[in-house]
Design an enzyme around this catalytic site. Structure first.
Site, PDB file in Angstrom:
ATOM      1  N   ALA A   1      39.788  27.412  34.549  1.00 19.60           N
ATOM      2  CA  ALA A   1      41.876  26.512  34.521  1.00 19.60           C
ATOM      3  C   ALA A   1      41.666  25.301  34.982  1.00 19.60           C
ATOM      4  O   ALA A   1      42.936  24.666  34.968  1.00 19.60           O
ATOM      5  CB  ALA A   1      41.287  26.933  36.953  1.00 19.60           C
TER       6      ALA A   1
ATOM      7  N   HIS B   1      46.063  22.404  39.267  1.00 21.10           N
ATOM      8  CA  HIS B   1      45.243  21.140  39.552  1.00 21.10           C
ATOM      9  C   HIS B   1      45.698  20.155  37.823  1.00 21.10           C
ATOM     10  O   HIS B   1      46.141  20.249  36.929  1.00 21.10           O
ATOM     11  CB  HIS B   1      43.859  21.879  38.674  1.00 21.10           C
TER      12      HIS B   1
ATOM     13  N   ASN C   1      35.726  25.132  42.137  1.00 20.28           N
ATOM     14  CA  ASN C   1      35.051  24.759  40.797  1.00 20.28           C
ATOM     15  C   ASN C   1      35.590  23.669  39.778  1.00 20.28           C
ATOM     16  O   ASN C   1      34.515  23.299  39.673  1.00 20.28           O
ATOM     17  CB  ASN C   1      34.538  26.485  40.311  1.00 20.28           C
TER      18      ASN C   1
HETATM   19  N1  LIG Z   1      35.560  27.414  36.826  1.00 20.58           N
HETATM   20  C1  LIG Z   1      36.769  28.230  37.742  1.00 20.58           C
HETATM   21  O1  LIG Z   1      37.103  27.121  36.654  1.00 20.58           O
HETATM   22  C2  LIG Z   1      37.048  29.383  38.121  1.00 20.58           C
HETATM   23  C3  LIG Z   1      38.054  29.463  38.642  1.00 20.58           C
HETATM   24  C4  LIG Z   1      38.613  30.970  39.305  1.00 20.58           C
HETATM   25  C5  LIG Z   1      37.062  31.502  39.573  1.00 20.58           C
HETATM   26  N2  LIG Z   1      35.982  30.795  39.539  1.00 20.58           N
HETATM   27  C6  LIG Z   1      34.838  31.783  40.223  1.00 20.58           C
HETATM   28  O2  LIG Z   1      34.375  32.198  39.560  1.00 20.58           O
HETATM   29  C7  LIG Z   1      33.845  33.554  40.204  1.00 20.58           C
HETATM   30  C8  LIG Z   1      34.476  34.921  40.201  1.00 20.58           C
HETATM   31  O3  LIG Z   1      36.011  35.334  40.532  1.00 20.58           O
HETATM   32  P1  LIG Z   1      37.101  36.244  40.934  1.00 20.58           P
HETATM   33  O4  LIG Z   1      38.339  35.780  40.540  1.00 20.58           O
HETATM   34  O5  LIG Z   1      36.301  37.192  39.433  1.00 20.58           O
HETATM   35  O6  LIG Z   1      36.216  36.515  41.784  1.00 20.58           O
HETATM   36  P2  LIG Z   1      36.486  37.934  42.402  1.00 20.58           P
HETATM   37  O7  LIG Z   1      36.554  37.806  44.074  1.00 20.58           O
HETATM   38  O8  LIG Z   1      37.645  38.678  41.986  1.00 20.58           O
HETATM   39  O9  LIG Z   1      35.227  39.139  42.001  1.00 20.58           O
HETATM   40  C9  LIG Z   1      33.827  38.989  42.273  1.00 20.58           C
HETATM   41  C10 LIG Z   1      33.162  39.767  41.464  1.00 20.58           C
HETATM   42  O10 LIG Z   1      31.681  39.911  41.472  1.00 20.58           O
HETATM   43  C11 LIG Z   1      31.502  40.821  42.266  1.00 20.58           C
HETATM   44  N3  LIG Z   1      29.757  40.175  42.808  1.00 20.58           N
HETATM   45  C12 LIG Z   1      29.719  39.428  43.499  1.00 20.58           C
HETATM   46  N4  LIG Z   1      27.980  38.801  44.003  1.00 20.58           N
HETATM   47  C13 LIG Z   1      27.680  39.661  42.782  1.00 20.58           C
HETATM   48  C14 LIG Z   1      26.595  40.015  43.176  1.00 20.58           C
HETATM   49  N5  LIG Z   1      25.134  39.249  43.140  1.00 20.58           N
HETATM   50  N6  LIG Z   1      25.862  41.162  41.952  1.00 20.58           N
HETATM   51  C15 LIG Z   1      27.076  41.862  41.177  1.00 20.58           C
HETATM   52  N7  LIG Z   1      28.241  41.519  41.192  1.00 20.58           N
HETATM   53  C16 LIG Z   1      29.156  40.121  42.217  1.00 20.58           C
HETATM   54  C17 LIG Z   1      31.770  41.084  43.571  1.00 20.58           C
HETATM   55  O11 LIG Z   1      31.546  42.536  44.246  1.00 20.58           O
HETATM   56  C18 LIG Z   1      32.966  40.917  43.382  1.00 20.58           C
HETATM   57  O12 LIG Z   1      33.831  42.152  42.488  1.00 20.58           O
HETATM   58  C19 LIG Z   1      34.611  32.690  41.638  1.00 20.58           C
HETATM   59  O13 LIG Z   1      32.589  32.487  41.974  1.00 20.58           O
HETATM   60  C20 LIG Z   1      35.095  31.756  41.243  1.00 20.58           C
HETATM   61  O14 LIG Z   1      34.797  30.596  42.884  1.00 20.58           O
HETATM   62  C21 LIG Z   1      35.894  29.504  38.814  1.00 20.58           C
END
Ligand SMILES: NC(=O)c1ccc[n+]([C@@H]2O[C@H](COP(=O)([O-])OP(=O)(O)OC[C@H]3O[C@@H](n4cnc5c(N)ncnc54)[C@H](O)[C@@H]3O)[C@@H](O)[C@H]2O)c1
Length: 297
Positions: free
Chosen positions: A149, A248, A218
Site C-alpha cells: 500500500a 500513509h 504491514n
Molecule cells: N503489505 C501491505 O501493504 C498490505 C496491504 C493490505 C493488506 N495486507 C495483508 O495482506 C493479507 C491479505 O489481505 P486481504 O485484504 O486480501 O485480506 P482478506 O481478509 O480480504 O483475504 C484473506 C483471504 O485469505 C484466506 N486465508 C487466510 N488464511 C488462509 C490459509 N491458511 N490458507 C488459505 N487461505 C487463507 C481467507 O480465508 C481470506 O479469503 C493480510 O494479511 C493483510 O494484512 C498487506
C-alpha cells in the site's frame, strides 16, 4: 501429492540467470482468495503479467477437494484454476504469492522457502516474529516483499545508506471501522466509532504495532525493515471519521536530506481495511520477476 519439479531460477535482481525472451513462463500460485487474492487471480488469469501464468490457488489444508476457481469478467472462458493443497501448490509453482494473513505467512511461508521457491509476501508483519523471520529468510528459496500500500521504500533505503537516518515516522489514517480491534474495550471502541474529528488510535513503534493491528500495520513493519530497526520507527494510527481514502504518510531525515512520501489509497471494495492498490503492487512485483532486465515496468 504431486512430485515436486525443480523450481526454475528466477533471480533477475540478484544477477544471472535472468529470464530471457522466450523462456518458460513463471508459474504463480496464489495463497489467499480475499480482497487482494481475488484481483490477483483474475488479472493473472487474464494474462495481465507477461511471462507469468497462474498455476493454482492454494486452499486451506484439507479443503481443496478438487475444486476450481471461477475467474472474473475479461478472463478466457477456458480458464479453470485448480484449488490445491498447500504442498501441491508449492510443488507446481515457481512463485507463491501470499495474500492470506500474518498467521498463514508464518505457517506456510517457510515451506515455500524450504522448497526453493520464491515467496512474494503481502503479510509483511510476519517478519516481526524473530523465529518466523529466520525461517522465511533461511533459503534456499527467496523472499520478496511487496511494496503493498505504500511507496518510496527505495528512496528511504537510499537515505539509510547515506547515514544519519533519524525521525522516521509513518502515519496511517483510516476510517475508524478499519481500526477497531477485538482487544479494544467498549470505551475505546466508542471513542473511535463516535469521533467527530481525527483520533489517534495508536502511537508507538513499528515493533509493537503489528500485534495490535495485524491487518493494518504491514506497512509499518515494511518501513521498519527498510530502516533496519523497527524500534526506530514512530508509528501513528489515526481514525478519521471523514476519511474516504486510506492515507500513509512516511517521513524521515538523513545526512543526505529529508524525505516524505504520501500514498492516498482507495479502500478495496471487498475489504475496507485493505487498500485497492495492493494487488497491483503485487502484479508489478511479479512482472519484475518475470521480465528480462533493463526495464522499470
Ligand atoms: N503489505 C501491505 O501493504 C498490505 C496491504 C493490505 C493488506 N495486507 C495483508 O495482506 C493479507 C491479505 O489481505 P486481504 O485484504 O486480501 O485480506 P482478506 O481478509 O480480504 O483475504 C484473506 C483471504 O485469505 C484466506 N486465508 C487466510 N488464511 C488462509 C490459509 N491458511 N490458507 C488459505 N487461505 C487463507 C481467507 O480465508 C481470506 O479469503 C493480510 O494479511 C493483510 O494484512 C498487506
Amino acid at each position: 501429492m504431486t512430485t515436486p519439479e525443480p523450481a526454475r531460477p528466477i533471480t533477475p535482481r540478484d544477477g544471472s540467470p535472468t529470464p530471457t525472451p522466450g523462456s518458460a513462463p513463471l508459474r504463480v500460485a496464489v495463497l489467499g482468495r480475499g480482497s487482494i487474492g481475488s484481483v490477483l487471480i483474475d488479472r493473472l488469469a487474464a494474462g495481465a503479467v507477461e511471462g507469468a501464468v497462474l498455476s493454482a490457488v492454494i486452499g486451506r489444508p484439507g479443503q481443496a477437494a478438487g475444486n476450481t476457481v471461477p475467474t472474473g469478467p475479461g478472463t478466457p472462458a477456458r480458464v479453470a484454476v485448480p484449488i490445491v493443497e498447500p504442498a501441491d501448490g508449492i510443488a507446481a509453482a515457481d512463485v507463491v504469492v501470499e495474500c492470506a494473513s500474518v498467521a498463514a505467512a508464518r505457517e506456510l511461508g517457510p515451506d515455500v522457502i524450504a522448497a526453493g521457491r520464491t515467496l512474494l509476501l503481502a503479510s509483511i508483519g510476519a517478519l516481526n516474529d524473530a523465529d518466523a523471520a529466520r525461517r522465511l529468510t533461511a533459503g534456499p528459496g527467496r523472499l520478496v516483499l511487496t511494496t503493498g500500500a505504500i511507496g518510496g521504500l527505495d528512496v528511504l533505503a537510499a537515505h539509510r545508506q547515506a547515514g544519519g537516518l533519524r525521525e522516521v515516522t509513518i502515519t496511517s489514517t483510516k476510517k475508524a471501522t478499519s481500526l477497531v480491534q477485538p482487544w479494544m474495550d467498549a470505551d475505546r471502541r466508542a471513542a473511535l466509532e463516535q469521533a467527530t474529528a481525527p483520533v489517534t488510535a495508536f502511537e508507538g513503534t513499528a515493533a509493537e504495532v503489528i500485534d495490535l493491528f495485524p491487518r493494518s500495520a504491514n506497512v509499518a513493519v515494511a518501513v521498519g525493515l527498510v530502516v533496519g530497526d523497527p524500534q526506530a520507527v514512530t508509528v501513528r494510527m489515526v481514525a478519521d471519521p471523514d476519511a474516504t481514502r486510506t492515507t500513509h504518510r512516511i517521513s524521515a531525515i538523513s545526512d543526505a536530506g529529508a524525505f516524505c512520501c504520501t500514498a492516498e489509497n482507495e479502500p478495496s471494495p471487498d475489504n475496507p481495511a485493505s487498500s485497492a492498490l495492493v494487488p497491483y503492487a503485487m502484479l508489478a512485483a511479479l512482472a519484475s520477476l518475470a521480465r528480462p532486465s533493463g526495464r522499470f515496468a
